[in-house]
Design a protein around this motif. Structure first.
Motif, PDB file in Angstrom:
ATOM      1  N   SER A  51     110.089  16.746  17.807  1.00  0.00           N
ATOM      2  CA  SER A  51     108.382  17.189  17.971  1.00  0.00           C
ATOM      3  C   SER A  51     108.869  17.895  16.236  1.00  0.00           C
ATOM      4  CB  SER A  51     108.056  18.181  18.550  1.00  0.00           C
ATOM      5  OG  SER A  51     109.193  18.825  18.819  1.00  0.00           O
ATOM      6  N   LEU A  52     109.848  18.616  15.735  1.00  0.00           N
ATOM      7  CA  LEU A  52     110.265  19.237  15.134  1.00  0.00           C
ATOM      8  C   LEU A  52     110.654  18.016  13.795  1.00  0.00           C
ATOM      9  CD1 LEU A  52     112.505  21.969  17.027  1.00  0.00           C
ATOM     10  CD2 LEU A  52     109.676  21.768  16.057  1.00  0.00           C
ATOM     11  N   CYS A 104     111.560  31.011  20.285  1.00  0.00           N
ATOM     12  CA  CYS A 104     111.854  29.202  20.323  1.00  0.00           C
ATOM     13  C   CYS A 104     111.186  28.549  20.478  1.00  0.00           C
ATOM     14  CB  CYS A 104     113.642  29.088  21.445  1.00  0.00           C
ATOM     15  SG  CYS A 104     114.454  30.087  20.970  1.00  0.00           S
ATOM     16  N   ASN A 106     107.863  28.198  20.377  1.00  0.00           N
ATOM     17  CA  ASN A 106     106.618  28.499  19.372  1.00  0.00           C
ATOM     18  C   ASN A 106     107.794  28.296  17.957  1.00  0.00           C
ATOM     19  OD1 ASN A 106     104.051  29.971  20.135  1.00  0.00           O
ATOM     20  ND2 ASN A 106     105.664  30.766  21.549  1.00  0.00           N
ATOM     21  N   ALA A 107     108.680  27.987  17.512  1.00  0.00           N
ATOM     22  CA  ALA A 107     109.145  27.819  16.480  1.00  0.00           C
ATOM     23  C   ALA A 107     109.061  26.354  16.186  1.00  0.00           C
ATOM     24  CB  ALA A 107     110.708  26.987  16.778  1.00  0.00           C
ATOM     25  N   SER A 108     108.350  26.257  15.013  1.00  0.00           N
ATOM     26  CA  SER A 108     107.482  25.646  13.994  1.00  0.00           C
ATOM     27  C   SER A 108     108.743  24.226  13.167  1.00  0.00           C
ATOM     28  CB  SER A 108     106.767  25.956  13.391  1.00  0.00           C
ATOM     29  OG  SER A 108     107.249  26.963  12.122  1.00  0.00           O
ATOM     30  N   ASN A 109     110.168  24.590  13.386  1.00  0.00           N
ATOM     31  CA  ASN A 109     110.611  23.631  11.905  1.00  0.00           C
ATOM     32  C   ASN A 109     111.936  24.011  13.002  1.00  0.00           C
ATOM     33  OD1 ASN A 109     112.359  25.603  10.879  1.00  0.00           O
ATOM     34  ND2 ASN A 109     110.337  25.442  10.381  1.00  0.00           N
ATOM     35  N   GLU A 112     114.056  27.054  12.480  1.00  0.00           N
ATOM     36  CA  GLU A 112     113.635  28.077  12.850  1.00  0.00           C
ATOM     37  C   GLU A 112     113.936  29.216  14.657  1.00  0.00           C
ATOM     38  OE1 GLU A 112     109.551  29.207  13.401  1.00  0.00           O
ATOM     39  OE2 GLU A 112     108.784  29.253  11.042  1.00  0.00           O
ATOM     40  N   LEU A 113     113.900  27.571  15.088  1.00  0.00           N
ATOM     41  CA  LEU A 113     114.033  26.998  16.348  1.00  0.00           C
ATOM     42  C   LEU A 113     115.751  27.919  16.519  1.00  0.00           C
ATOM     43  CD1 LEU A 113     114.136  27.440  19.081  1.00  0.00           C
ATOM     44  CD2 LEU A 113     114.900  24.234  18.573  1.00  0.00           C
ATOM     45  N   PRO A 176     108.947  23.030  24.849  1.00  0.00           N
ATOM     46  CA  PRO A 176     108.937  24.546  24.354  1.00  0.00           C
ATOM     47  C   PRO A 176     109.201  25.620  26.043  1.00  0.00           C
ATOM     48  CG  PRO A 176     107.284  23.445  23.152  1.00  0.00           C
ATOM     49  CD  PRO A 176     107.842  22.884  24.317  1.00  0.00           C
TER      50      PRO A 176
END
Length: 531
Positions: A51-52, A104, A106-109, A112-113, A176
């Motif tokens: 997903s990322l 964590c 809601n991280a988009s990449n 970020e996570l 998530p």
């Protein structure tokens, strides 16, 4: 109560009845949250990658960032709780952990996570040790064996709950939710902490210019670099990698500078003087060994069952649950034995011997075709061994400490348990790789193609592939590939067997060390027993 009065009266923070029950539940919940999050992400890494859009190396940082933050903050927790007040610091840590869990999810990449996981690890590391200190000080000295038993239930069961819970959430929802599940529990724990937890006062707070900033820098460079080396050493080929070499040097110099700074500075971030206590010294070594065995065996068994036996991640995680329930059931019994005066050293020695029995049993039952019925009872034995080790080791380590030294001692035991786990995982993964190659060479040397039984086996597999539509030469190539795969599989199983054998020998060698332990104050005073 005044600061001096609290300082000289170790029972000033002791709670009874309903308040102690609530404080205990809160502390165990927080410890469990932190430890479950250490392992829950393991089964979600594949979904995160998809997903990322991350590589396997990138996604490994989700685990590494959390572990590095944990080990950096753990030694500083006692000092930080003294500066800000334990209740305030504990509540703030829960809030940091809870908010970063939401971020964590809601991280988009991937980066970020990783950043939010590092922040989550900073809050989580504080939860682990502060929870132990709160539980320890909420019980009278004579009942601290039971206190450590209750705390230990969370610490031991946590790593085992992570994989099956993570597998369930990923399979039925999405990755998530392994972070979102922390949010309601974090809100409840924050409310209970603010309402019920007391803040002891040990002396005056330091001014900004008195804070041991260099100590913090040296500690972070030493522990952070060491954790990175242990996490990434095997996959980066250890000292053949420039970054691993650089961080190893940074870690060594950071360690030396940190020790020097803490010994000469008037207000050290970590009080090394508490290690003069003989029981704490031996206890920290034993905690390191316990972490090595606990996290090491927790790593090996799921890998073996998934890679060799072909189990799903959820099934592999479920395998560990019965043994963990046995541990949770036995811990209060062991705590009660300590209260009744059974020497901690005898229980620890018995625990090491039982764990040796577990490793020897695993060594004997591991094959490429082992079933759940072969692994069930060895893992029950592991659960018995862990219950005999965790409570007595922790109680023994803290049994001769008083006042703020309890928090400082708990920080050392927590850090050493985490580092023991990191060393265990790093060494075990390295040994599995090296032993597998060594066993493969030995097996191939005995695989003589001129022997009739080897030729017959190859011919059978070739005929099987030809029956599926492959040409003569293609089928022969496939047969050799299948033979090589079978050899590699057997070599890997043999490497797992070696790991368990060496783990067992290590535990056996620990038994004589226990003879150096002094008796702690663990027998119940009749007056205290009436509460």
């Amino acid at each position: 109560m005044s600061a001096p009065a609290q300082q000289h009266n170790p029972d000033a923070l002791v709670e009874y009845g309903f308040r102690r029950v609530i404080i205990t539940i809160t502390a165990v919940m927080c410890a469990l949250l932190e430890i479950v999050d250490t392992t829950i992400v393991n089964v979600a890494l594949t979904d995160m990658r998809g997903s990322l859009g991350a590589t396997l190396t990138d996604v490994a940082w989700v685990i590494t960032a959390y572990a590095i933050a944990n080990v950096i903050v753990i030694p500083m927790t006692s000092w930080l709780s003294q500066q800000f007040g334990r209740r305030n610091y504990f509540a703030a840590s829960i809030i940091i952990f809870t908010v970063s869990s939401f971020l964590c999810g809601n991280a988009s990449n991937i980066w970020e996570l990783v950043a939010f996981r590092f922040i989550q690890g900073m809050g989580g590391g504080a939860l682990l040790v502060t929870a132990q200190t709160i539980i320890t000080e909420s019980y009278p000295i004579a009942k601290r064996g039971m206190a450590q038993a209750i705390y230990g239930m969370g610490v031991i069961v946590g790593p085992t709950l992570g994989p099956p819970l993570g597998g369930y959430l990923v399979d039925n929802f999405s990755w998530p939710y392994i972070f979102y599940i922390n949010i309601p529990l974090g809100i409840i724990a924050t409310f209970l902490t603010i309402t019920f937890v007391k803040s002891p006062k040990y002396g005056e707070k330091l001014k900004a210019k008195q804070v041991d900033w260099w100590g913090i820098v040296f500690l972070a460079s030493f522990i952070g670099s060491l954790q990175f080396v242990l996490e990434h050493g095997q996959q980066d080929d250890w000292f053949n990698d420039g970054l691993i070499v650089l961080l190893s040097v940074v870690s060594v110099f950071g360690f030396v500078a940190f020790i020097w700074r803490e010994l000469v500075y008037k207000h050290p971030i970590v009080n090394l003087g508490v290690l003069k206590d003989g029981n704490l010294k031996i206890g920290t070594i034993m905690c390191f060994i316990l972490g090595f065995g606990l996290y090491g065996s927790t790593l090996v068994i799921p890998i073996y069952t998934q890679q060799i036996l072909g189990w799903t991640a959820t099934d592999a995680g479920m395998l560990l649950i019965p043994g963990s329930l046995v541990t949770a059931f036995l811990m209060p019994i062991v705590g009660n034995l300590i209260q009744k005066g059974v020497p901690q050293a005898y229980l620890v020695a018995a625990g090491f011997f039982v764990f040796f029995g577990f490793t020897l049993w695993m060594h004997n039952v591991m094959t490429p075709d082992t079933g759940v019925e072969h692994l069930f009872w060895p893992l029950i034995l592991r659960g018995i061994g862990l219950s005999l080790l965790f409570v007595p080791i922790t109680t023994m380590a803290l049994s001769t400490l008083k006042g703020k030294n309890i928090g400082e001692g708990a920080a050392f035991t927590g850090m050493m348990r985490q580092l023991g786990g990191s060393f265990g995982i790093a060494l075990i993964t390295t040994f599995i790789t090296r032993f597998s190659q060594s066993h493969r060479v030995d097996l191939v040397a005995n695989l003589d193609i001129t022997k009739p039984e080897v030729q017959n086996r190859v011919n059978q597999m070739q005929q099987g592939f030809m029956a599926k539509g492959f040409s003569f030469n293609e089928a022969l190539g496939k047969a050799y590939q299948a033979m090589d795969f079978s050899v590699m599989k057997q070599a890997t199983v043999m490497s797992y067997m070696d790991v368990f054998l060496y783990l067992g020998i290590m535990f056996l060698c620990c038994i004589p060390v226990i003879l150096f332990v002094k008796r702690g104050k663990n027998k119940i005073d009749p007056a205290e027993a009436m509460h």
